[in-house]
Design an enzyme around this catalytic site. Sequence first.
Site, PDB file in Angstrom:
ATOM      1  N   PRO A 124      20.908  -7.726  86.859  1.00  0.00           N
ATOM      2  CA  PRO A 124      21.984  -6.734  86.941  1.00  0.00           C
ATOM      3  C   PRO A 124      21.893  -5.885  88.204  1.00  0.00           C
ATOM      4  O   PRO A 124      20.804  -5.542  88.662  1.00  0.00           O
ATOM      5  CB  PRO A 124      21.757  -5.870  85.698  1.00  0.00           C
ATOM      6  CG  PRO A 124      20.304  -5.985  85.408  1.00  0.00           C
ATOM      7  CD  PRO A 124      19.865  -7.341  85.895  1.00  0.00           C
ATOM      8  N   GLY A 125      23.018  -5.564  88.779  1.00  0.00           N
ATOM      9  CA  GLY A 125      23.057  -4.677  89.944  1.00  0.00           C
ATOM     10  C   GLY A 125      23.937  -3.478  89.635  1.00  0.00           C
ATOM     11  O   GLY A 125      23.478  -2.372  89.386  1.00  0.00           O
ATOM     12  N   ARG A 126      25.248  -3.743  89.575  1.00  0.00           N
ATOM     13  CA  ARG A 126      26.234  -2.677  89.383  1.00  0.00           C
ATOM     14  C   ARG A 126      25.945  -1.839  88.122  1.00  0.00           C
ATOM     15  O   ARG A 126      26.061  -0.618  88.149  1.00  0.00           O
ATOM     16  CB  ARG A 126      27.617  -3.314  89.265  1.00  0.00           C
ATOM     17  CG  ARG A 126      28.742  -2.300  89.306  1.00  0.00           C
ATOM     18  CD  ARG A 126      30.085  -2.959  88.915  1.00  0.00           C
ATOM     19  NE  ARG A 126      30.315  -4.232  89.527  1.00  0.00           N
ATOM     20  CZ  ARG A 126      31.091  -4.433  90.605  1.00  0.00           C
ATOM     21  NH1 ARG A 126      31.705  -3.429  91.175  1.00  0.00           N
ATOM     22  NH2 ARG A 126      31.251  -5.653  91.081  1.00  0.00           N
ATOM     23  N   ARG A 146      35.460  -0.556  99.127  1.00  0.00           N
ATOM     24  CA  ARG A 146      35.961  -1.224  97.921  1.00  0.00           C
ATOM     25  C   ARG A 146      37.465  -1.014  97.686  1.00  0.00           C
ATOM     26  O   ARG A 146      38.163  -1.971  97.348  1.00  0.00           O
ATOM     27  CB  ARG A 146      35.145  -0.817  96.691  1.00  0.00           C
ATOM     28  CG  ARG A 146      33.649  -1.141  96.827  1.00  0.00           C
ATOM     29  CD  ARG A 146      32.885  -1.010  95.514  1.00  0.00           C
ATOM     30  NE  ARG A 146      33.227  -2.078  94.599  1.00  0.00           N
ATOM     31  CZ  ARG A 146      34.037  -1.965  93.580  1.00  0.00           C
ATOM     32  NH1 ARG A 146      34.559  -0.792  93.295  1.00  0.00           N
ATOM     33  NH2 ARG A 146      34.319  -2.991  92.828  1.00  0.00           N
ATOM     34  N   CYS A 157      41.425   4.429 111.895  1.00  0.00           N
ATOM     35  CA  CYS A 157      42.760   4.070 112.382  1.00  0.00           C
ATOM     36  C   CYS A 157      43.295   2.804 111.726  1.00  0.00           C
ATOM     37  O   CYS A 157      43.495   1.787 112.398  1.00  0.00           O
ATOM     38  CB  CYS A 157      42.717   3.901 113.887  1.00  0.00           C
ATOM     39  SG  CYS A 157      42.057   5.363 114.654  1.00  0.00           S
TER      40      CYS A 157
HETATM   41  N1  LLP Z   1      22.943 -12.208  90.930  1.00  0.00           N
HETATM   42  C1  LLP Z   1      23.670 -12.871  91.846  1.00  0.00           C
HETATM   43  C2  LLP Z   1      23.282 -14.245  92.197  1.00  0.00           C
HETATM   44  C3  LLP Z   1      24.789 -12.252  92.442  1.00  0.00           C
HETATM   45  O1  LLP Z   1      25.511 -12.919  93.329  1.00  0.00           O
HETATM   46  C4  LLP Z   1      25.131 -10.919  92.090  1.00  0.00           C
HETATM   47  C5  LLP Z   1      26.272 -10.242  92.716  1.00  0.00           C
HETATM   48  C6  LLP Z   1      24.322 -10.256  91.135  1.00  0.00           C
HETATM   49  C7  LLP Z   1      23.250 -10.932  90.576  1.00  0.00           C
HETATM   50  C8  LLP Z   1      24.594  -8.836  90.712  1.00  0.00           C
HETATM   51  O2  LLP Z   1      25.829  -8.714  90.083  1.00  0.00           O
HETATM   52  P1  LLP Z   1      26.266  -7.323  89.417  1.00  0.00           P
HETATM   53  O3  LLP Z   1      25.384  -7.095  88.214  1.00  0.00           O
HETATM   54  O4  LLP Z   1      26.080  -6.258  90.407  1.00  0.00           O
HETATM   55  O5  LLP Z   1      27.684  -7.526  89.049  1.00  0.00           O
HETATM   56  N2  LLP Z   1      30.876  -6.305  96.436  1.00  0.00           N
HETATM   57  C9  LLP Z   1      31.468  -6.577  95.144  1.00  0.00           C
HETATM   58  C10 LLP Z   1      30.470  -7.187  94.177  1.00  0.00           C
HETATM   59  C11 LLP Z   1      29.824  -8.460  94.670  1.00  0.00           C
HETATM   60  C12 LLP Z   1      28.829  -9.055  93.726  1.00  0.00           C
HETATM   61  C13 LLP Z   1      28.081 -10.174  94.357  1.00  0.00           C
HETATM   62  N3  LLP Z   1      27.057 -10.782  93.546  1.00  0.00           N
HETATM   63  C14 LLP Z   1      32.076  -5.285  94.610  1.00  0.00           C
HETATM   64  O6  LLP Z   1      32.019  -4.276  95.293  1.00  0.00           O
HETATM   65  O7  LLP Z   1      32.672  -5.290  93.536  1.00  0.00           O
END
Ligand code: LLP
Length: 423
Positions: free
Chosen positions: A277-279, A315, A345
């Site tokens: 998890p990231g977000r 975003r 700009c």
């Molecule tokens: N694992 C892999 C292989 C991934 O490609 C990603 C995110 C994650 C984990 C983490 O995913 P999360 O839990 O954060 O959803 N820039 C975009 C989001 C791009 C996500 C890319 N991959 C945004 O601002 O919505």
Amino acid sequence: MRPTRSSTRLGGGSAVEGVALERIARDIGTPCFVYSRAAIERAWCEYDRTLSGIPHEICYSVKANSNLAVIDVLGRLGAGFDIVSGGELERVLAAQVPARRIVFSGVGKRDAEMAAALEAGVGCFNVESAQELDRLAFLAKMAGKRAPVSLRVNPDIDARTHPYITTGLHENKFGIPVGGARGLYARAAASPSLEVRGIDCHIGSQLASLDPFLEALDRLLALVDSLAGDGIPLAHLNLGGGLGIRYRDESPPPPAALAAAIAERLSGRGIVLMLEPGRSIVGNAGMLLTRVEYLKRNGEKRFAVVDAAMNDLIRPALYDAWHDIVPVTPREGDSEPYEIVGPVCESGDFLGRERRLVLEPGDLLTVRSAGAYAFVMSSNYNTRPRAAEVMVDCDRYHVVRKRERVRDLFADESVLPPDSTSS
Ligand code: LLP
């Protein structure tokens, strides 16, 4: 371990933990990202606690927010880390995290990046193609090592999210088609320089329901069973990241609901569950603080020109994403609909549209849900130094990244030599 409550969205009031936002803005200036240590810890612990009944590893996806302080805070809790580049590898190692807690994902790993990860001794390479597997085997052989591998399969599942952040459909560039996976596992198992560890997938980001995760899990488990039949037992299953957060009125399931649903399906299998998890760890644990510079009216439109811009938070411009924007100290009076725009700009330089607010120049605003994919996606467009980052820890705050200085932005540039004349 302090955190117990489930994660909430930061930035609705005038303080973070015990620190007033006006104070941070006064001391550090704006624009500035503010993160809450407690909120980050709470979110990670929610996954960890719910999965306590099954063997598991929660590998925070560094790409969401790669500040060393964030990595350190999570590292201290025992987190693993999902990385996608040699740069992220260096960051995690710089935060003193043991390399075996790292999984290396990514569709385009280069030789030098893989060699550095082998040298460091990362826990697993999440391999995305047959060519990458062969390259890794070669590099491991050269280094006299065995590379731990997992194959990232593409389960062909519609994550029902924004098309730019859907990754698990067969038409996406990611992963290995399910149909081709068994053959590739046999190849990996036969290689003396590879050690087959697991299977992984990641179907997209900002997912709003559990169903796509569980569909993906079922497809992966079917493959795990066929591989066991082929004599290739797997030690772990990595379901990736992707759980959404609330930006506006979405109601994605909380991490505990996802973790519980997965744990139920895996219990008794003895396979280690990994998540990336990231977000959902950092998204709502951070905000962007910005000040109103000017108010202006062009025709029917009212604009609030603030000191943060698309280079700080891309975003809205890139995905048409909606971030809540609230005054730190609300004013009395009749609200007006404002376009909240930055100084860059481009007409695409907006942070929010049609926001009903009562504003005066100099007011401090928070752009909420800016802990993930915010600073990390920022740029120097218009030669704007990237914003400072601050982490609040109870009643103290720490500058965890200084504001960039303009002179550093072009310090590595040079002009042509004086004797080079134009033709
Ligand atoms: N694992 C892999 C292989 C991934 O490609 C990603 C995110 C994650 C984990 C983490 O995913 P999360 O839990 O954060 O959803 N820039 C975009 C989001 C791009 C996500 C890319 N991959 C945004 O601002 O919505």
